[in-house]
Structures are given as structure tokens and as C-alpha cells.
Design an enzyme around this catalytic site. Structure first.
Site, PDB file in Angstrom:
ATOM      1  CG  ASP A 119      41.647  45.026  34.677  1.00  0.00           C
ATOM      2  OD1 ASP A 119      41.115  44.208  33.886  1.00  0.00           O
ATOM      3  OD2 ASP A 119      41.797  44.793  35.883  1.00  0.00           O
ATOM      4  CB  ILE A 120      42.717  42.690  29.626  1.00  0.00           C
ATOM      5  CG1 ILE A 120      42.632  41.551  30.631  1.00  0.00           C
ATOM      6  CG2 ILE A 120      44.148  43.009  29.234  1.00  0.00           C
ATOM      7  CD1 ILE A 120      43.069  40.211  30.065  1.00  0.00           C
ATOM      8  CG  ASN A 149      40.164  42.372  44.956  1.00  0.00           C
ATOM      9  OD1 ASN A 149      39.416  42.954  45.726  1.00  0.00           O
ATOM     10  ND2 ASN A 149      40.070  42.492  43.646  1.00  0.00           N
ATOM     11  CB  VAL A 205      46.448  37.738  38.641  1.00  0.00           C
ATOM     12  CG1 VAL A 205      47.944  37.564  38.407  1.00  0.00           C
ATOM     13  CG2 VAL A 205      45.681  37.615  37.331  1.00  0.00           C
ATOM     14  CG  HIS A 229      46.756  43.012  41.192  1.00  0.00           C
ATOM     15  ND1 HIS A 229      46.828  41.688  41.576  1.00  0.00           N
ATOM     16  CD2 HIS A 229      45.478  43.221  40.793  1.00  0.00           C
ATOM     17  CE1 HIS A 229      45.655  41.111  41.396  1.00  0.00           C
ATOM     18  NE2 HIS A 229      44.813  42.023  40.932  1.00  0.00           N
ATOM     19  CG  HIS A 242      42.029  46.377  41.036  1.00  0.00           C
ATOM     20  ND1 HIS A 242      41.643  45.802  39.843  1.00  0.00           N
ATOM     21  CD2 HIS A 242      42.340  45.359  41.876  1.00  0.00           C
ATOM     22  CE1 HIS A 242      41.725  44.482  39.958  1.00  0.00           C
ATOM     23  NE2 HIS A 242      42.157  44.196  41.181  1.00  0.00           N
TER      24      HIS A 242
END
Length: 115
Positions: free
Chosen positions: A32-33, A89, A98, A102, A104
Site C-alpha cells: 500500500d502506498i 472496505n 478505490v 481489494h 488489506h
């Protein structure tokens, strides 16, 4: 199936670089950025599915693979034994930013307990 405007689809297509930690024919995992923990990896399907709500019966195997990949990623990071958190989420009120489903995977430190 890809969304030409989706940042995660662009990562899958190689148009945007990512620090990839795992990849196979169906999923891609990358750092993750904006990490929320010492270790914070995102796991995405290579096909565009906007959120958990859009998973169809045809995606059941893919949904399971996302979770199995979370365990693989935790092991790769060496946090499978100490513990890690997985989060999906779904939609804006949950914090989804986004809109490409996805998972996490966060760990590498004690995380705040959730009630």
C-alpha cells in the site's frame, strides 16, 4: 474485464508501477502506498470488480482465492504466526477509496483492538 479509469486495473496492466509482493494468474498483491501499519499489503483480483457487493456466483472461487492469498502474503512477510488483520472496505461509508475490490493485509506490529 478492466475499467480503463481504475488505478488498480492500471497496475494490473503495468501502466502504473507497484511494489509487487505476490502475483499469480488471478490475483496481484502489492504494498500500500499509504500504509496504516508497518506491513500493509493490498490484494486485488486481476479482473475489475468494483466492490464486495458486485461479487457474483461466478466469482466465488476468486473470492476464496483473495482470502487464501492473504494468508500467503502474511507468511511471505513473516507475520502469519504473530498475527495480522485482513480488511475489505465496501463502498464510501466504510472508507473504500478505490472501487476495485481489494483485501488489506496489515501487521508487523500490535494493532489497535477492534470491539
Amino acid at each position: 474485464m478492466h475499467d480503463p479509469d481504475c488505478i488498480f486495473c492500471k497496475i494490473v496492466r503495468g501502466e502504473i508501477p507497484a511494489d509487487v509482493v505476490y502475483e499469480d494468474e488471478d490475483v496481484l498483491a502489492f504494498k500500500d502506498i499509504s500504509p496504516q501499519a508497518k506491513i500493509h499489503t493490498l490484494i486485488i483480483p486481476k479482473v475489475h470488480i468494483a466492490s464486495l457487493n458486485e461479487l457474483e456466483d461466478e466469482h466465488i472461487t476468486l473470492g476464496g482465492k483473495l482470502l487464501k492469498t492473504a494468508a500467503k502474503v502474511a507468511k511471505l512477510h513473516g507475520i502469519d504466526e504473530s498475527g495480522y488483520r485482513t480488511v475489505i472496505n465496501t463502498n464510501a461509508d466504510s472508507g473504500q477509496v478505490v472501487f476495485h475490490v481489494h483485501v488489506h493485509v496489515m501487521g508487523g506490529q500490535p494493532l489497535r483492538k477492534m470491539g
